[in-house]
Design a protein around this motif. Structure first.
Motif, mmCIF file in Angstrom:
data_model
loop_
_atom_site.group_PDB
_atom_site.id
_atom_site.type_symbol
_atom_site.label_atom_id
_atom_site.label_comp_id
_atom_site.label_asym_id
_atom_site.label_seq_id
_atom_site.Cartn_x
_atom_site.Cartn_y
_atom_site.Cartn_z
ATOM 1 N N GLN A 233 -8.824 -8.552 9.006
ATOM 2 C CA GLN A 233 -9.470 -8.375 7.772
ATOM 3 C C GLN A 233 -8.303 -7.865 6.911
ATOM 4 O O GLN A 233 -8.084 -8.290 5.628
ATOM 5 N N LEU A 234 -7.681 -6.812 7.441
ATOM 6 C CA LEU A 234 -6.587 -6.054 6.501
ATOM 7 C C LEU A 234 -5.636 -6.761 6.282
ATOM 8 O O LEU A 234 -4.872 -6.628 5.454
ATOM 9 N N GLU A 235 -4.939 -7.563 7.194
ATOM 10 C CA GLU A 235 -3.715 -8.335 7.384
ATOM 11 C C GLU A 235 -3.959 -9.342 6.146
ATOM 12 O O GLU A 235 -3.203 -9.587 5.361
ATOM 13 N N GLU A 236 -5.278 -9.989 6.049
ATOM 14 C CA GLU A 236 -5.450 -10.809 4.881
ATOM 15 C C GLU A 236 -5.237 -10.085 3.309
ATOM 16 O O GLU A 236 -4.842 -10.544 2.537
ATOM 17 N N LYS A 237 -5.987 -8.768 3.342
ATOM 18 C CA LYS A 237 -5.708 -7.825 2.281
ATOM 19 C C LYS A 237 -4.372 -7.557 1.914
ATOM 20 O O LYS A 237 -4.076 -7.559 0.816
ATOM 21 N N LEU A 238 -3.365 -7.344 2.973
ATOM 22 C CA LEU A 238 -2.253 -7.018 2.830
ATOM 23 C C LEU A 238 -1.575 -8.158 2.055
ATOM 24 O O LEU A 238 -0.835 -8.106 1.042
ATOM 25 N N CYS A 239 -1.771 -9.535 2.487
ATOM 26 C CA CYS A 239 -1.190 -10.585 1.863
ATOM 27 C C CYS A 239 -1.749 -10.639 0.417
ATOM 28 O O CYS A 239 -0.750 -11.072 -0.462
ATOM 29 N N GLU A 240 -2.859 -10.449 0.269
ATOM 30 C CA GLU A 240 -3.593 -10.428 -1.105
ATOM 31 C C GLU A 240 -2.716 -9.465 -1.915
ATOM 32 O O GLU A 240 -2.348 -9.810 -3.232
ATOM 33 N N TRP A 241 -2.447 -8.382 -1.645
ATOM 34 C CA TRP A 241 -1.836 -7.215 -2.520
ATOM 35 C C TRP A 241 -0.558 -7.502 -2.588
ATOM 36 O O TRP A 241 0.153 -7.202 -3.849
ATOM 37 N N MET A 242 0.151 -8.273 -1.792
ATOM 38 C CA MET A 242 1.581 -8.505 -1.895
ATOM 39 C C MET A 242 1.647 -9.788 -2.834
ATOM 40 O O MET A 242 2.780 -10.094 -3.431
ATOM 41 N N GLY A 243 0.865 -10.434 -3.179
ATOM 42 C CA GLY A 243 0.514 -11.594 -4.176
ATOM 43 C C GLY A 243 0.778 -12.757 -3.723
ATOM 44 O O GLY A 243 0.971 -13.897 -4.395
ATOM 45 N N ASN A 244 0.910 -12.985 -2.376
ATOM 46 C CA ASN A 244 1.080 -14.454 -1.862
ATOM 47 C C ASN A 244 0.524 -14.493 -0.440
ATOM 48 O O ASN A 244 1.025 -14.003 0.429
ATOM 49 N N MET A 245 -0.551 -15.209 -0.269
ATOM 50 C CA MET A 245 -1.214 -15.383 1.165
ATOM 51 C C MET A 245 -0.115 -15.839 2.243
ATOM 52 O O MET A 245 -0.569 -16.107 3.365
ATOM 53 N N ASN A 246 0.947 -16.349 1.830
ATOM 54 C CA ASN A 246 1.883 -17.122 2.694
ATOM 55 C C ASN A 246 2.909 -15.953 3.311
ATOM 56 O O ASN A 246 3.459 -16.322 4.276
ATOM 57 N N TYR A 247 2.770 -14.831 2.504
ATOM 58 C CA TYR A 247 3.722 -13.667 3.125
ATOM 59 C C TYR A 247 3.300 -13.033 4.494
ATOM 60 O O TYR A 247 2.202 -13.595 4.950
ATOM 61 N N THR A 248 4.098 -12.456 5.075
ATOM 62 C CA THR A 248 3.612 -11.994 6.354
ATOM 63 C C THR A 248 3.052 -10.692 6.366
ATOM 64 O O THR A 248 3.751 -9.682 5.790
ATOM 65 N N ALA A 249 1.847 -10.511 7.103
ATOM 66 C CA ALA A 249 1.378 -9.064 7.294
ATOM 67 C C ALA A 249 0.879 -8.945 8.782
ATOM 68 O O ALA A 249 0.588 -9.835 9.460
ATOM 69 N N GLU A 250 1.244 -7.510 9.562
ATOM 70 C CA GLU A 250 0.662 -7.386 10.838
ATOM 71 C C GLU A 250 0.165 -5.999 10.729
ATOM 72 O O GLU A 250 0.698 -4.901 9.985
ATOM 73 N N VAL A 251 -0.847 -5.990 11.427
ATOM 74 C CA VAL A 251 -1.558 -4.786 11.623
ATOM 75 C C VAL A 251 -1.796 -4.449 13.086
ATOM 76 O O VAL A 251 -2.327 -5.152 14.048
ATOM 77 N N LEU A 252 -1.082 -3.388 13.828
ATOM 78 C CA LEU A 252 -1.230 -3.205 14.979
ATOM 79 C C LEU A 252 -1.562 -1.695 15.308
ATOM 80 O O LEU A 252 -1.279 -0.618 14.560
ATOM 81 N N HIS A 253 -2.136 -1.583 16.671
ATOM 82 C CA HIS A 253 -2.187 0.086 17.331
ATOM 83 C C HIS A 253 -1.223 0.332 17.967
ATOM 84 O O HIS A 253 -1.011 -0.610 18.954
ATOM 85 N N VAL A 254 -0.685 1.328 17.836
ATOM 86 C CA VAL A 254 0.091 1.903 18.755
ATOM 87 C C VAL A 254 0.042 3.637 18.968
ATOM 88 O O VAL A 254 -0.212 4.331 17.979
ATOM 89 N N PRO A 255 -0.377 4.068 20.278
ATOM 90 C CA PRO A 255 -0.835 5.349 20.472
ATOM 91 C C PRO A 255 0.181 6.444 20.141
ATOM 92 O O PRO A 255 0.577 6.988 21.145
ATOM 93 N N LEU A 256 0.399 6.801 18.895
ATOM 94 C CA LEU A 256 1.506 7.897 18.736
ATOM 95 C C LEU A 256 0.793 9.020 18.318
ATOM 96 O O LEU A 256 0.710 9.716 17.409
ATOM 97 N N LEU A 257 0.007 9.504 19.614
ATOM 98 C CA LEU A 257 -0.851 10.617 19.513
ATOM 99 C C LEU A 257 0.172 12.012 19.748
ATOM 100 O O LEU A 257 -0.219 12.927 19.223
ATOM 101 N N PHE A 258 1.197 11.896 20.743
ATOM 102 C CA PHE A 258 1.755 13.193 21.039
ATOM 103 C C PHE A 258 3.067 13.589 20.317
ATOM 104 O O PHE A 258 3.691 12.756 19.893
ATOM 105 N N ALA A 259 3.258 14.858 20.436
ATOM 106 C CA ALA A 259 4.636 15.463 19.998
ATOM 107 C C ALA A 259 4.909 16.370 21.224
ATOM 108 O O ALA A 259 4.580 17.455 21.328
ATOM 109 N N PRO A 260 5.512 15.693 22.240
ATOM 110 C CA PRO A 260 6.040 16.283 23.473
ATOM 111 C C PRO A 260 7.011 17.538 23.469
ATOM 112 O O PRO A 260 8.247 17.111 22.915
ATOM 113 N N ALA A 261 6.599 18.646 23.503
ATOM 114 C CA ALA A 261 7.521 19.869 23.260
ATOM 115 C C ALA A 261 8.552 19.869 24.662
ATOM 116 O O ALA A 261 9.410 20.609 24.472
#
Length: 684
Positions: free
Chosen positions: A135-163
């Motif tokens: 649903q957010l990918e569709e919204k991203l295209c809508e905000w970019m102004g063209n539903m044929n533009y490319t949008a990707e939403v993905l999860h990457v677990p960027l949880l840690f700052a390894p000291a």
């Protein structure tokens, strides 16, 4: 499976992000930037972007949009894609000329379903699907102004700052802090139609605010991803109220069930509440150079775990205060510099004197490799001696480039050794030792009274005197190490005198620090009246009493104070040390305070049968990997202590210390008096 798994986990996660960064305009929020800083560094991100121009921007409402020649954007966010976060995304995209948008969130799709109030049964049916992201990918295209533009939403677990290989922090959860008894009243007022909670011991997930529960679920999602990377099935244990909620949520986290069935390895995850022992957090027992660097050097803007190192000495500019902001600061994290990283890890694992000698050795070896005219010296290492080695690199650009990380740590060492607060560190340590002896010889009232001559208004204080914030640190130390206090007239009289002196000192401050503003509720010293100051100090002492009673609910770990005798002085025994010793007790008794959290019917049956049959209950020492998560922050010295203790008690067992943040003594008053503990800002 190996202990450095958290470093490879973070680096692999960032490689997934970097694969999307080519020729992109990159927006990061603060927690994601801090994870990048410790995992692989901004240089690696700029390399992945592959353009001469700087394409890094801070994610926020005022962020500048992309120009016509910048058609691609990469947003790297540590938070849920909901509410204000999505509004900010929309506004940035609408004022830009993007045709390709990638949004990376550190929060899993399963947690997004929870945040959108999707019932657990319905969420289970959606496993493998990603409707919220689509649903957010569709919204991203809508905000970019063209539903044929490319949008990707993905999860990457960027949880840690390894000291370090044995230590990692979670910047997005730096404000997560265990509950105090006063929070029970606030929880009750938020649920008037439910049974009233009497104490922290009755608090479970159903009693918490929706925001705090969601924050816990976000953390649990990331920890589950780490366990997947390590290839382990985890057994969860807890010491403390909030830790119990966290451990139970991880043990019963539905998306983890399938991965646990196929996991080849096993691990024990033990959560511990910081509030059960604040003595170690505010104390100055740690004989560690890295801990002193973190405590005395100014914080790196936007970060919770790193500091600024003044680099002016390596330039042609004069080392004046007004020139400090001209040159970009150095820092402690050296993820891109192998020799700097090696030295940093040595500093984390060494005593102060050994660490200073290690810095000298690295500088001498680097200067020799660069054939710089070094003059060898023996004996005690001084700041001046280290600076003379560092300045050899000053006019040699190639040598500066080759050893940039090492030079940052060298300058951090010099600035720490010369810092007035380092001298004060020794004063704190001497006073804390005196307090420990006094607790054994006298009542707590006598110990509290010892603070009276130290409380001075700003007009009468010199550099060696204690500021109001530092006095709070000493008060937290006293009440935490003393434990449950008797209600007697002597203590009430001593507290009354200290309260009045503190209230008066607060009123006479020429300027209120952010912490004093938070405690008093006044944004300016002009507005702080004596009655307001008195009311604030009364609240402060209520909190101190709660700190003293934090271990009341425990049965085994009730005290961190060891009285002296004819042969030994009184001492402080860290709660974390007691927990680790109990975990690796060779007799493996069932601990009264280390509570196992079952992960379903099988575990419950096992626990039930163990009452009648010889079925062993899960024990935290059963597995080759111990993950110790301190909820509310950990010090460098504590992490080192745990690592060394596990190595001595059960060689071959790997240990990983995780926490919400690195602590310095002044961090604890800030966390104790935070106003948003029950209602964390999740960005929506």
């Amino acid at each position: 499976m190996s202990a450095p798994g958290v470093q490879s986990f973070s680096q692999q996660s960032w490689e997934q992000v970097l694969s999307k960064a080519k020729r992109a305009l990159v927006y990061l929020d603060a927690a994601s930037a801090e994870s990048l800083h410790w995992s692989c560094g901004s240089t690696r991100l700029l390399e992945a972007v592959g353009d001469q121009a700087c394409h890094l921007r801070e994610f926020g409402p005022d962020a500048v949009g992309g120009r016509a020649e910048q058609p691609k954007a990469l947003f790297v966010l540590s938070r849920l894609l909901k509410g204000r976060t999505v509004d900010t995304l929309r506004d940035i995209i609408r004022r830009s000329h993007f045709q390709y948008c990638v949004v990376v969130t550190a929060v899993s799709h399963a947690v997004h379903l929870t945040a959108n109030h999707v019932p657990a049964a319905a969420a289970a049916e959606l496993e493998g699907q990603r409707p919220v992201f689509e649903q957010l990918e569709e919204k991203l295209c809508e905000w970019m102004g063209n539903m044929n533009y490319t949008a990707e939403v993905l999860h990457v677990p960027l949880l840690f700052a390894p000291a370090a290989p044995h230590l990692a922090l979670t910047p997005a959860f730096a404000t997560l802090f265990p509950l105090l008894p006063r929070d029970v009243h606030l929880l009750n007022s938020a649920r008037p139609d439910k049974r009233r909670l009497v104490s922290l011991g009755e608090v479970d997930a159903t009693a918490l605010t929706p925001e705090l529960l969601l924050q816990i679920r976000c953390l649990v999602s990331g920890l589950s991803s780490l366990c997947e990377h390590l290839g382990v099935r985890e057994e969860c244990f807890a010491v403390g109220t909030l830790s119990r909620v966290l451990a139970a949520d991880l043990a019963n986290y539905a998306p983890a069930k399938n991965r646990r069935k196929t996991a080849a390895g096993r691990a024990s995850v033990v959560f511990v509440d910081r509030t059960l022992d604040l003595t170690g957090a505010v104390g100055h027992h740690g004989d560690n150079l890295a801990e002193k660097m973190i405590s005395v050097l100014p914080q790196l803007p936007g970060h919770t775990n790193d500091v600024m190192v003044n680099m002016v000495e390596l330039t042609a500019l004069q080392a004046l205060e007004d020139k400090q902001n001209v040159i970009a600061p150095g820092c402690l994290a050296q993820s891109n510099d192998s020799s700097g990283k090696t030295l940093w890890e040595a500093l984390l694992s060494s005593r102060h004197k050994e660490a200073v000698m290690e810095v000298r050795r690295h500088l001498v070896e680097a200067a020799s490799r660069e054939q710089l005219p070094i003059k060898m010296s023996v004996g005690r290492v001084t700041p001046g001696q280290l600076m003379s080695y560092i300045q050899l690199f000053k006019n040699n650009l190639q040598a500066l480039t080759n050893h940039c990380g090492l030079l940052q740590l060298g300058l951090a060492t010099v600035q720490t050794l010369k810092h007035p607060q380092t001298t004060k560190w020794d004063n704190f340590l001497a006073f804390e030792r005196l307090l420990l002896q006094s607790l054994g010889d006298s009542a707590v009232a006598v110990v509290v009274k010892q603070l009276l001559p130290m409380i001075k208004p700003s007009a009468q204080r010199s550099d060696v005197d204690y500021s109001p914030e530092e006095l709070l640190v000493l008060l937290v130390y006293i009440y935490s190490v003393a434990g449950q206090l008797p209600v007697d007239e002597d203590l009430q009289e001593a507290e009354s005198k200290v309260k009045r002196a503190l209230a008066q000192a607060f009123c006479e401050e020429s300027e209120l620090s952010p912490l004093l503003q938070r405690i008093t509720g006044c944004d300016s010293a002009v507005n702080l009246t004596f009655p307001k100051s008195q009311a604030a100090v009364e609240e402060l002492f209520t909190s101190l009493r709660e700190i003293a009673g934090a271990r009341d609910l425990l049965r085994q770990f009730k005290s961190v104070y060891v009285p002296g005798d004819h042969t030994h002085q009184a001492s402080y025994k860290p709660l974390l040390k007691q927990v680790v010793e109990e975990i690796f007790n060779p007799e493996k008794p069932d601990s009264a305070d280390i509570e196992h959290m079952s992960s379903g019917l099988t575990d419950l049956l096992k626990t039930g049968f163990s009452m009648f049959m010889k079925v062993s209950r899960p024990h935290p020492s059963d597995h080759p990997l111990l993950i110790l998560f301190v909820v509310g922050g950990v010090t460098v010295s504590e992490a080192k202590m745990v690592k060394d203790l596990v190595a001595s008690l059960k060689p071959g067992t790997q240990v990983l210390v995780l926490s919400t943040r690195l602590l310095k003594p002044l961090s604890i008053p800030e966390l104790l008096f935070a106003t948003d503990r029950l209602h964390p800002d999740l960005g929506f």
